[in-house]
Scaffold this active site. Structure first.
Site, PDB file in Angstrom:
ATOM      1  N   ASP A  53      -5.511  -2.492   6.498  1.00 38.29           N
ATOM      2  CA  ASP A  53      -4.903  -3.646   7.150  1.00 38.29           C
ATOM      3  C   ASP A  53      -3.460  -3.374   7.542  1.00 38.29           C
ATOM      4  OD1 ASP A  53      -7.233  -5.097   6.822  1.00 38.29           O
ATOM      5  OD2 ASP A  53      -6.602  -5.930   4.883  1.00 38.29           O
ATOM      6  N   TYR A 111      -7.983   3.110  -4.196  1.00 39.25           N
ATOM      7  CA  TYR A 111      -6.749   2.456  -3.764  1.00 39.25           C
ATOM      8  C   TYR A 111      -5.826   2.296  -4.955  1.00 39.25           C
ATOM      9  CZ  TYR A 111      -8.456   0.892   0.848  1.00 39.25           C
ATOM     10  OH  TYR A 111      -8.903   0.836   2.145  1.00 39.25           O
TER      11      TYR A 111
END
Length: 245
Positions: A53, A111
């Protein structure tokens, strides 16, 4: 035709994410495709391992592209280094199997969300960590993370606007560590929903502040209600650390 695999890193601060969008929207994919197309004289389409994003960073993002050019890998790496902006670096490149697909061959992703828990924000890591100086109960955060391990319906950990067909995902592990006041929440899973890692980090942060209890994380999972925006931590603290094939 050659199929080339790249590993790159980028600072996502000024970009609207990885994926190419409409004209004049700054994205990582668009920058790389523009430089590769100029270098080869071909219309290069870069395949990424997934979307990140707006504002999210990457340490080891994997991508591939097809080309008929006969340039050496070293030449292409040097060309990319010279013509890409300073916040995008292609670290490695190699010829790979024609069947390799950076997105479809992914087995899992890792992540990390970083929280600066020191009293003062840092001038040097302010773009890469979310600052919160409230005292945290790290042990409680680790206990809460255990409820998220395994295959679950993560509907409570995605945005209201998420349009994923399925909200079932599998998390293999969540490691929470602290080093010089920087809390790192490392999450490995087979895939992630929209804003999922940022919401997981936000929920664990609430546990750390003792605003909610570890058992409340299990309740959130079971309720299957899409998360409210207050749990979503800022994009700048999130980084795609690694991809497993």
């Amino acid at each position: 035709m050659r199929n080339l695999k790249m590993i790159l890193e980028y600072d996502g601060t000024r970009y609207k994410g990885w994926q190419k969008q409409k004209k004049d929207v700054l994205t990582i994919q668009d920058k790389i495709e523009t430089v590769l197309s100029k270098m080869t004289g071909e219309d290069i389409q870069v395949i990424g391992c997934g979307r990140t994003d707006a504002g999210v960073h990457a340490e080891n993002y994997v991508a591939n592209f097809h080309t008929n050019c006969d340039f050496t890998v070293d030449y292409m790496l040097d060309y990319l280094y010279e013509f890409l902006p300073e916040d995008i670096v292609v670290k490695t490149m190699k010829d790979t199997s024609e069947r390799f697909h950076a997105r479809y061959n992914v087995k899992s992703k890792t992540y990390v969300y970083r929280i600066n828990n020191n009293k003062f924000r840092s001038v040097f890591n302010k773009k890469y960590a979310y600052h919160d100086n409230e005292k945290l109960n790290i042990s409680a955060m680790k206990d809460a993370a255990e409820f998220l391990i395994g295959t679950h319906d993560f509907k409570s950990f995605t945005r209201l606007k998420s349009n994923s067909k399925s909200t079932i995902r599998a998390i293999k592990y969540i490691n929470i560590t602290e080093n010089q006041g920087i809390i790192s929440i490392e999450v490995n899973g087979n895939g992630f929903l929209l804003n999922m890692v940022r919401i997981v980090a936000g929920a664990l942060l609430e546990v750390g502040k003792e605003n909610i209890k570890p058992i409340d994380i299990e309740k959130m999972l079971n309720e299957k209600k899409r998360a409210d925006a207050s749990l979503i931590l800022p994009a700048k603290g999130l980084c795609l650390k690694d991809i497993q094939y």
